[in-house]
Structure formats: structure tokens, C-alpha cells
Design an enzyme around this catalytic site. Structure first.
Site, PDB file in Angstrom:
ATOM      1  NE  ARG A  29     -46.608  33.562  22.249  1.00  0.00           N
ATOM      2  CZ  ARG A  29     -46.109  32.776  23.162  1.00  0.00           C
ATOM      3  NH1 ARG A  29     -46.614  31.581  23.341  1.00  0.00           N
ATOM      4  NH2 ARG A  29     -45.100  33.154  23.909  1.00  0.00           N
ATOM      5  CB  THR A  39     -24.720  33.727  16.561  1.00  0.00           C
ATOM      6  OG1 THR A  39     -25.479  34.934  16.430  1.00  0.00           O
ATOM      7  CG2 THR A  39     -23.241  34.045  16.378  1.00  0.00           C
ATOM      8  CG  HIS A  65     -40.756  34.853  26.816  1.00  0.00           C
ATOM      9  ND1 HIS A  65     -41.543  33.788  26.432  1.00  0.00           N
ATOM     10  CD2 HIS A  65     -40.463  34.639  28.132  1.00  0.00           C
ATOM     11  CE1 HIS A  65     -41.717  32.969  27.454  1.00  0.00           C
ATOM     12  NE2 HIS A  65     -41.075  33.457  28.502  1.00  0.00           N
ATOM     13  CG  ASP A  94     -43.939  30.459  25.295  1.00  0.00           C
ATOM     14  OD1 ASP A  94     -43.689  31.672  25.454  1.00  0.00           O
ATOM     15  OD2 ASP A  94     -45.090  29.991  25.159  1.00  0.00           O
TER      16      ASP A  94
END
Length: 212
Positions: free
Chosen positions: A17, A169, A190, A194
Site C-alpha cells: 500500500r 456516527t 483514503h 479505498d
């Protein structure tokens, strides 16, 4: 047994990543919110207590995926926790304030509910932001606004670009076409999460709720 908060440093040189993280964390810092309606009909029909059962469902599902367990330590090093636990709000009706407390996670719902009820009993009536001591670093913030049903919810935080942990939430549920639906918002970074990852999580969460 205490809170499980084992954290492992990520070796970025061998991390698949790395390119995405560097882009969305350093070059173009980016967080985003997604709000959906979760079908909680099964929970209502089976008389589950909504807040604790949603804490359990959210934590169970996110602990299955790495993208929701990353964090940055005080030295700016990225790592991943073996397990996250729910940190949630309790409301004080006498002065309209709230407190944040946490509960140790258990994959067994009855055990988790018992721990939740004990924490609420022990700390739910104590004032202040953090009445339960030793707030863990591997906590997942989950809050509910039970007075408001919303279509969209956006959470803005001044230091949000340095915060990798997702924030959940929930709002006031309502009945639509014979089903009970719950406004459900997730804020993610991000750099580690993704659209695919978030979509998969929400799909799995709905499936888990349907089968609980």
C-alpha cells in the site's frame, strides 16, 4: 484479561500500500465520509438493544480487515493493531453533556453485552470527557445522535489528516416501507481505505446484521 492492544510497526518498503499511502497521506491528504441507510429490521424484530448491538457488529466486522486497524504513533510511525475496541458516548440528561467510555471487545455477544452494561453502570453517570481511566489507543470512535435522522453527515477535524482510524456516527432510525432503517456514517482516511474496502465493510455489516 485486559485490553488487547498489540501494535505492529509497518515496514513500508515491503508494504503493497506504500504508493497509495504516500500519495493520500503526504502528497494529497484525503479523508472522506460516506453515509448510508442500514436495514436494522432484524435487530428490531429480535428486540436487540440498538446501541450495544451496533457497537458489537461494527467492531466484529472491522476487526476482520486490516484497513480499519491502522494508526500513527506519537513518532509518526505507521502500524497496525491486532484488534480494535469500541469507544462510545453516553449522554447525561441532567446537563445535556456526554462522556466517552470504552468496553473490551468479545466475539461472544452475551459476554460483550455484559461488559458493556457493567461499564455503563460504573462510568455512565460520571461526568467529564473521559470518566473511565486508561483510554486505549486502539479504540474506534462510535457515536449516536438518536434525536436526528440524517441523509448525510460530514465530520471535519483539524488534525483529521493525521488520523487513520475510522469514525462511525449513527442517527435516529425510522420506518420506511415496512423496514427499520438507521442513518450510518463512516469517516475514513483514503491513505489506508479505498472505496472498495468501505463498500465491502458496509455490505458485510448489513449481511451480519441480517443473520444475527
Amino acid at each position: 484479561m485486559g485490553i488487547k492492544d498489540v501494535w505492529h510497526k509497518i515496514n513500508k518498503d515491503n508494504w503493497d500500500r506504500k504508493e497509495y499511502f504516500d500519495h493520500y497521506f503526504y502528497e494529497n491528504p484525503c479523508t472522506y465520509n460516506v453515509t448510508v441507510k442500514i436495514d436494522i429490521t432484524n435487530l428490531k424484530n429480535k428486540s436487540y438493544r440498538l446501541y450495544p448491538v451496533m457497537l458489537y457488529c461494527i467492531t466484529t466486522l472491522l476487526n476482520r480487515h486490516a484497513e480499519f486497524r491502522y494508526s500513527i504513533d506519537d513518532d509518526g510511525v505507521i502500524g497496525i493493531y491486532d484488534e480494535m475496541i469500541p469507544c462510545y458516548t453516553v449522554f447525561h440528561k441532567d446537563d445535556n453533556t456526554f462522556s466517552d467510555i470504552y468496553t473490551k471487545y468479545s466475539s461472544n455477544y452475551k459476554e460483550f453485552l455484559a461488559a458493556y452494561e457493567k461499564d455503563v453502570c460504573d462510568y455512565g453517570n460520571k461526568k467529564g470527557m473521559f470518566p473511565k481511566p486508561d483510554m486505549p489507543k486502539n479504540g474506534i470512535p462510535v457515536s449516536m445522535i438518536p434525536w436526528l435522522s440524517f441523509e448525510s453527515f460530514d465530520l471535519s477535524a483539524k488534525k483529521g489528516y493525521d488520523y487513520l482510524t475510522p469514525i462511525f456516527t449513527m442517527g435516529k432510525y425510522s420506518e420506511e416501507n415496512g423496514k427499520f432503517v438507521l442513518p450510518f456514517s463512516v469517516r475514513v482516511h483514503h491513505a489506508v481505505c479505498d472505496g472498495f474496502h468501505l463498500s465491502r465493510f458496509i455490505g458485510e455489516l448489513q449481511e451480519f446484521i441480517n443473520e444475527l
